[in-house]
Design an enzyme around this catalytic site. Sequence first.
Site, mmCIF file in Angstrom:
data_model
loop_
_atom_site.group_PDB
_atom_site.id
_atom_site.type_symbol
_atom_site.label_atom_id
_atom_site.label_comp_id
_atom_site.label_asym_id
_atom_site.label_seq_id
_atom_site.Cartn_x
_atom_site.Cartn_y
_atom_site.Cartn_z
ATOM 1 N N ARG A 1 -27.618 -20.098 22.747
ATOM 2 C CA ARG A 1 -29.164 -19.734 22.984
ATOM 3 C C ARG A 1 -29.449 -18.380 22.650
ATOM 4 O O ARG A 1 -28.407 -17.432 22.498
ATOM 5 C CB ARG A 1 -29.404 -20.001 24.411
ATOM 6 C CG ARG A 1 -28.700 -19.281 25.387
ATOM 7 C CD ARG A 1 -28.888 -19.358 26.828
ATOM 8 N NE ARG A 1 -28.097 -18.763 27.846
ATOM 9 C CZ ARG A 1 -27.891 -18.908 28.888
ATOM 10 N NH1 ARG A 1 -28.636 -19.877 29.659
ATOM 11 N NH2 ARG A 1 -27.361 -18.409 29.843
ATOM 12 N N TYR B 1 -9.535 -26.860 34.702
ATOM 13 C CA TYR B 1 -9.339 -25.748 34.009
ATOM 14 C C TYR B 1 -8.045 -25.283 33.713
ATOM 15 O O TYR B 1 -7.719 -25.037 32.579
ATOM 16 C CB TYR B 1 -9.742 -24.531 34.816
ATOM 17 C CG TYR B 1 -9.996 -23.161 34.314
ATOM 18 C CD1 TYR B 1 -10.909 -23.088 33.161
ATOM 19 C CD2 TYR B 1 -9.603 -22.074 34.922
ATOM 20 C CE1 TYR B 1 -10.963 -21.860 32.554
ATOM 21 C CE2 TYR B 1 -9.627 -20.882 34.514
ATOM 22 C CZ TYR B 1 -10.103 -20.584 33.227
ATOM 23 O OH TYR B 1 -10.246 -19.468 32.661
ATOM 24 N N LYS C 1 -6.054 -25.045 30.066
ATOM 25 C CA LYS C 1 -5.443 -23.913 29.551
ATOM 26 C C LYS C 1 -3.993 -23.997 29.066
ATOM 27 O O LYS C 1 -3.625 -23.473 28.149
ATOM 28 C CB LYS C 1 -5.670 -22.723 30.553
ATOM 29 C CG LYS C 1 -6.978 -22.120 30.747
ATOM 30 C CD LYS C 1 -7.438 -21.448 29.594
ATOM 31 C CE LYS C 1 -9.085 -20.981 29.773
ATOM 32 N NZ LYS C 1 -9.383 -20.449 28.434
ATOM 33 N N ILE D 1 -10.854 -11.341 36.837
ATOM 34 C CA ILE D 1 -11.438 -10.093 36.447
ATOM 35 C C ILE D 1 -12.431 -9.913 37.180
ATOM 36 O O ILE D 1 -13.366 -10.398 37.351
ATOM 37 C CB ILE D 1 -11.766 -10.602 34.896
ATOM 38 C CG1 ILE D 1 -10.544 -10.702 34.199
ATOM 39 C CG2 ILE D 1 -12.507 -9.131 34.295
ATOM 40 C CD1 ILE D 1 -10.671 -11.098 32.698
#
Length: 328
Positions: free
Chosen positions: A52, A158, A162, A188
Amino acid sequence: PPLFFSTQTRPSPIPLRLVGSEMCIRDRIGSVLTANLGKIYGHSNVIATDIRECPSGDFFKGPFEITDATSYDQLYKTVQKHSIDTVYLMAAMLSAKAEKQPERAWHLNMSSLFNVLNLAKNGHIKRIFWPSSIAVFGPSSPKQLVPQTTVMEPTTVYGMSKLAGERWCEYYQLHHAVDVRSLRYPGIIGWESKPGGGTTDYAVDIFHKAVQGKTFSCFLKPKTQLPMLYMDDAICATISIMGADKNQLSVRSSYNLAALSFTPEELYKEIQKKITNFKIEYKPDFRQSIADSWPGSIDDSVARQDWGWQPAFDLKKMTQSMLENLRS
């Protein structure tokens, strides 16, 4: 899924980057990394992309392209248009959101990676950065100082994506000579944007609530220890591994990365030293089981030995930086 790329205008390779937004893996690190790459290589040499339009006056000052990371054709056109040589692929769906939309998460996380790997295999780009995660570890992995090579049996969508991604990265290096580099990011923490859909994002939201004078409702138990990394260190590690001599890198899947390990209770007490009236309440939800499947600390000695990784922020220094930046 969004992306960021960079073109080459000098002899040394210049990174191109892909980042995620609405369904992103790490839109916070993506935004900050893109800005830092622009400062290093020149903003005109780093092309940001997303599915977008990029908001006016946003984090990025360089060229922007609307591109879908799950479309090989769109990626190819963007790469050719800007003569991109390096891709930082950050498009993915985070842990908590992925558990609610498992098939969609798998499609996004894996198809975007295959597209970029195949761009390199077909000779259209030279280098790739792809982030893995501590989510590759599972209940059967060691809980403290998890070594570089160990049992990995993730129980989340997830984490499974990974782990599969790590194996494909190594496969493409071994069989197609693709130069792909990867880090297993812990949680993070950064002040640049609000928390997204990650299990470790409590450690971002808690700072926002603290400076707003609100009570923080934590979705994890007080003594849930998880590995964390301050944004400045995450950017440093990412740029460092991409700048390392390929012959220095002994890991072809993804490097363990570590800096901090703390619990919600320990973080709360550190913040309270600065904001004495700050309050917290604990209301664990489905994300507690995700956190329980992850390790409490990581052994990243291989990264330190191979390419000189060294974090700069401890809990005290990170807390001070987060509060100062959010207040301003």
